[in-house]
Design a protein around this motif. Structure first.
Motif, short mmCIF file in Angstrom:
data_model
loop_
_atom_site.label_atom_id
_atom_site.label_comp_id
_atom_site.label_asym_id
_atom_site.label_seq_id
_atom_site.Cartn_x
_atom_site.Cartn_y
_atom_site.Cartn_z
N ALA A 215 32.49 15.31 34.18
CA ALA A 215 33.08 16.59 34.57
C ALA A 215 33.98 16.38 35.79
CB ALA A 215 32.01 17.60 34.88
N LYS A 216 35.27 16.65 35.60
CA LYS A 216 36.23 16.52 36.70
C LYS A 216 36.85 17.85 37.08
CE LYS A 216 35.84 12.07 36.73
NZ LYS A 216 34.95 11.47 37.66
N LYS A 217 36.92 18.76 36.10
CA LYS A 217 37.54 20.07 36.33
C LYS A 217 36.66 21.16 35.74
CE LYS A 217 42.21 18.26 35.96
NZ LYS A 217 43.50 18.37 35.26
N ILE A 218 36.65 22.32 36.42
CA ILE A 218 35.90 23.48 35.95
C ILE A 218 36.83 24.68 36.01
CG2 ILE A 218 34.00 25.05 36.42
CD1 ILE A 218 32.46 22.73 37.55
N ALA A 219 36.87 25.46 34.93
CA ALA A 219 37.65 26.69 34.90
C ALA A 219 36.70 27.87 34.77
CB ALA A 219 38.63 26.68 33.74
N LEU A 220 36.85 28.86 35.64
CA LEU A 220 36.03 30.07 35.62
C LEU A 220 36.93 31.25 35.25
CD1 LEU A 220 34.04 29.50 38.91
CD2 LEU A 220 33.26 29.09 36.60
N LEU A 221 36.47 32.07 34.32
CA LEU A 221 37.22 33.23 33.87
C LEU A 221 36.52 34.50 34.33
CD1 LEU A 221 37.82 32.05 30.21
CD2 LEU A 221 39.33 31.75 32.15
N ARG A 222 37.21 35.34 35.10
CA ARG A 222 36.66 36.61 35.57
C ARG A 222 37.69 37.70 35.30
NH1 ARG A 222 31.36 36.69 36.59
NH2 ARG A 222 32.01 38.85 36.67
N TRP A 223 37.62 38.34 34.14
CA TRP A 223 38.59 39.35 33.77
C TRP A 223 38.02 40.76 33.86
CZ3 TRP A 223 43.42 38.11 33.76
CH2 TRP A 223 43.80 36.80 33.47
N ASP A 224 36.80 40.94 34.30
CA ASP A 224 36.19 42.27 34.27
C ASP A 224 36.66 43.20 35.38
OD1 ASP A 224 34.97 40.85 36.24
OD2 ASP A 224 32.94 41.11 35.50
N GLY A 225 37.22 42.68 36.45
CA GLY A 225 37.74 43.52 37.51
C GLY A 225 36.69 44.12 38.42
N LYS A 226 35.50 43.56 38.44
CA LYS A 226 34.43 44.09 39.29
C LYS A 226 34.32 43.23 40.54
CE LYS A 226 31.88 45.84 35.36
NZ LYS A 226 30.69 45.69 34.54
N ILE A 227 34.47 43.85 41.68
CA ILE A 227 34.51 43.12 42.95
C ILE A 227 33.16 42.47 43.28
CG2 ILE A 227 34.01 45.12 44.39
CD1 ILE A 227 36.50 42.35 45.27
N GLY A 228 32.07 43.14 42.95
CA GLY A 228 30.75 42.57 43.24
C GLY A 228 30.49 41.30 42.45
N ASP A 229 30.91 41.28 41.19
CA ASP A 229 30.76 40.08 40.37
C ASP A 229 31.61 38.94 40.93
OD1 ASP A 229 29.01 41.44 38.78
OD2 ASP A 229 30.46 41.82 37.18
N MET A 230 32.80 39.27 41.43
CA MET A 230 33.67 38.24 41.99
C MET A 230 33.08 37.68 43.28
SD MET A 230 36.21 36.65 41.10
CE MET A 230 37.51 35.59 41.66
N ILE A 231 32.42 38.52 44.07
CA ILE A 231 31.77 38.03 45.29
C ILE A 231 30.67 37.04 44.93
CG2 ILE A 231 30.30 38.73 47.23
CD1 ILE A 231 31.96 41.33 47.33
N MET A 232 29.88 37.35 43.91
CA MET A 232 28.84 36.43 43.47
C MET A 232 29.45 35.14 42.91
SD MET A 232 26.15 37.83 44.44
CE MET A 232 24.97 36.73 43.71
N THR A 233 30.60 35.25 42.26
CA THR A 233 31.27 34.07 41.74
C THR A 233 31.73 33.18 42.89
OG1 THR A 233 32.02 35.32 39.81
CG2 THR A 233 33.17 33.28 40.28
#
Length: 85
Positions: A41-59
């Motif tokens: 594993a050299k690269k990781i892509a994370l997808l966050r399309w839900d638009g929820k700020i709390g979920d992004m903080i946890m991410t």
């Protein structure tokens, strides 16, 4: 009515045991086997399309944990424009 009480208590006890087993295994401090081959594993892509700020903080906390574990990984985050800042 007495049989119903006994059965309900039995079910509650079983649910309590299942919850205890689940959360104790979830938050156990014992080392768990690593399922990701970190050599490949050299690269990781994370997808966050839900638009929820709390979920992004946890991410963001999740990303910091990944970086602390292996600083050589390249992490890319795809998100909506509202969460870009």
């Amino acid at each position: 009515m007495n049989k119903l009480k006994v059965f309900t208590r039995y079910l509650r006890a079983k649910v309590r045991d299942i919850k205890f087993y689940y959360f104790s295994s979830l938050y156990s401090r014992k080392s768990k086997p690593n399922t990701i081959n970190q050599v490949k594993a050299k690269k990781i892509a994370l997808l966050r399309w839900d638009g929820k700020i709390g979920d992004m903080i946890m991410t963001c906390h999740f990303i910091k944990l990944i970086e602390n574990n292996d600083p050589s990984l390249e992490i890319t985050v795809f998100s909506s424009s509202a969460l870009a800042d």
